[in-house]
Design a protein around this motif. Structure first.
Motif, short mmCIF file in Angstrom:
data_model
loop_
_atom_site.label_atom_id
_atom_site.label_comp_id
_atom_site.label_asym_id
_atom_site.label_seq_id
_atom_site.Cartn_x
_atom_site.Cartn_y
_atom_site.Cartn_z
N THR A 271 0.80 -1.22 0.00
CA THR A 271 0.00 0.00 0.00
C THR A 271 0.84 1.28 0.00
O THR A 271 0.29 2.37 -0.13
CB THR A 271 -0.94 0.02 1.21
OG1 THR A 271 -0.16 -0.17 2.41
CG2 THR A 271 -1.98 -1.08 1.11
N GLY A 272 2.14 1.16 0.16
CA GLY A 272 3.01 2.33 0.11
C GLY A 272 3.44 2.66 -1.31
O GLY A 272 3.27 1.86 -2.23
N ASP A 273 4.00 3.83 -1.48
CA ASP A 273 4.48 4.28 -2.80
C ASP A 273 5.89 4.81 -2.67
O ASP A 273 6.11 5.85 -2.05
CB ASP A 273 3.56 5.36 -3.36
CG ASP A 273 3.90 5.74 -4.79
OD1 ASP A 273 4.89 5.22 -5.33
OD2 ASP A 273 3.17 6.57 -5.37
N PRO A 274 6.88 4.12 -3.23
CA PRO A 274 8.27 4.56 -3.09
C PRO A 274 8.70 5.61 -4.11
O PRO A 274 9.81 6.13 -4.03
CB PRO A 274 9.05 3.27 -3.29
CG PRO A 274 8.21 2.49 -4.26
CD PRO A 274 6.78 2.81 -3.91
N ARG A 275 7.85 5.92 -5.06
CA ARG A 275 8.27 6.79 -6.16
C ARG A 275 8.43 8.25 -5.72
O ARG A 275 7.63 8.78 -4.97
CB ARG A 275 7.25 6.72 -7.30
CG ARG A 275 7.15 5.35 -7.96
CD ARG A 275 5.98 5.29 -8.92
NE ARG A 275 4.71 5.47 -8.21
CZ ARG A 275 3.53 5.52 -8.81
NH1 ARG A 275 3.45 5.43 -10.12
NH2 ARG A 275 2.43 5.68 -8.08
N GLY A 276 9.49 8.87 -6.21
CA GLY A 276 9.71 10.29 -5.96
C GLY A 276 10.20 10.60 -4.56
O GLY A 276 10.40 9.72 -3.73
N TRP A 277 10.38 11.90 -4.31
CA TRP A 277 10.87 12.38 -3.03
C TRP A 277 9.72 12.87 -2.17
O TRP A 277 8.70 13.33 -2.69
CB TRP A 277 11.86 13.53 -3.24
CG TRP A 277 13.00 13.19 -4.13
CD1 TRP A 277 13.17 13.61 -5.43
CD2 TRP A 277 14.13 12.37 -3.84
NE1 TRP A 277 14.33 13.11 -5.94
CE2 TRP A 277 14.95 12.33 -4.99
CE3 TRP A 277 14.52 11.65 -2.72
CZ2 TRP A 277 16.13 11.62 -5.05
CZ3 TRP A 277 15.71 10.94 -2.77
CH2 TRP A 277 16.50 10.93 -3.92
N PRO A 278 9.85 12.79 -0.86
CA PRO A 278 8.77 13.28 0.02
C PRO A 278 8.62 14.79 -0.07
O PRO A 278 9.61 15.53 -0.17
CB PRO A 278 9.23 12.85 1.42
CG PRO A 278 10.73 12.74 1.31
CD PRO A 278 10.99 12.26 -0.10
N GLU A 279 7.37 15.28 -0.01
CA GLU A 279 7.13 16.72 0.01
C GLU A 279 7.59 17.32 1.33
O GLU A 279 8.07 18.45 1.37
CB GLU A 279 5.65 17.01 -0.21
CG GLU A 279 5.16 16.67 -1.61
CD GLU A 279 3.71 17.05 -1.81
OE1 GLU A 279 3.13 17.70 -0.89
OE2 GLU A 279 3.15 16.74 -2.87
N ARG A 280 7.41 16.57 2.40
CA ARG A 280 7.83 17.03 3.72
C ARG A 280 8.69 15.95 4.37
O ARG A 280 8.19 15.11 5.12
CB ARG A 280 6.61 17.34 4.59
CG ARG A 280 5.76 18.48 4.06
CD ARG A 280 4.58 18.75 4.97
NE ARG A 280 3.76 19.85 4.48
CZ ARG A 280 2.67 20.30 5.07
NH1 ARG A 280 2.26 19.72 6.22
NH2 ARG A 280 1.98 21.29 4.57
N PRO A 281 9.97 15.94 4.08
CA PRO A 281 10.84 14.89 4.64
C PRO A 281 10.92 14.96 6.15
O PRO A 281 10.88 16.05 6.73
CB PRO A 281 12.19 15.16 3.98
CG PRO A 281 12.14 16.61 3.61
CD PRO A 281 10.73 16.90 3.25
#
Length: 216
Positions: free
Chosen positions: A74-84
């Motif tokens: 159910t998680g999505d590893p794509r891209g960078w977090p908006e709020r790391p």
């Protein structure tokens, strides 16, 4: 100390660069944290710091990075977090602000071993020295805060991105780095090419969806 780090330090010393405000750090220590995209597990063999006084702090951080592995893919590893987040790490006690950070890590989903040197520019140190007024939602108070944490996100393909942030101040992206492959493999060739085992959740995700190269 690894040969890779030794070469980096020699090059640094020979450069003869001068660094402004070298002892103006307004707090006792700064935080070095690491994270990874969902399911994209990494093992950090060593993160070594060279501060602006050219002092070396070997193994300022090692071990696992902060990561989420939600069940049922159910998680999505794509891209960078908006709020790391601040990541998993340690305070680098006794050091001045960083000049270089050497990181050697294993990307377990590939598997592959990477190493890199992040050059921390003076502009980043200036951000880390600057105090700002910040509203902390968890206690409902205005405080004076500093961005005294560096957070590095490690992704497959040897891609790394670094942010600087504070406990109540939003993160600012400062650099993106492409690491190089270490042909010796994990643990500098001392493990006969054997990598650590993936968790069941990460293994299930990668077997079904693969690694989303190009999204970082």
């Amino acid at each position: 100390m690894s040969k890779f780090l030794s070469i980096a330090i020699v090059a640094l010393t020979l450069s003869g660069c001068a660094f402004a405000n070298s002892n103006s750090m307004p707090y006792k220590s700064w935080h070095l944290g690491f994270s990874a995209p969902n399911y994209m597990e990494v093992w950090i063999e060593s993160a070594d710091v060279v501060d602006i006084k050219e002092q070396v702090y070997p193994r300022a951080m090692s071990g696992t990075a902060a990561i989420q592995t939600p069940p049922n893919n159910t998680g999505d590893p794509r891209g960078w977090p908006e709020r790391p987040g601040i990541g998993k790490g340690k305070n680098v006690t006794g050091a001045e602000l960083p000049q270089k950070i050497y990181v050697r890590w294993q990307s377990l989903v590939e598997p592959q071993t990477y190493q890199m040197v992040i050059n921390v520019p003076e502009s980043t140190r200036e951000i880390m020295r600057k105090e700002e007024k910040a509203f902390c939602a968890f206690d409902g108070k205005w405080i004076t805060d500093y961005r005294n944490a560096l957070v590095i996100n490690l992704a497959p393909g040897g891609i790394a991105k670094m942010w600087v942030m504070g406990s109540c101040l939003p993160a600012i992206e400062v650099t993106r780095v492409k690491a190089v492959i270490d042909p010796r493999g994990p643990y500098e060739g001392k493990s006969n090419g054997e990598y650590d085992t993936l968790s069941d959740q990460s293994k299930a995700y990668v077997e079904k969806f693969g690694v989303p190269y190009g999204s970082w």
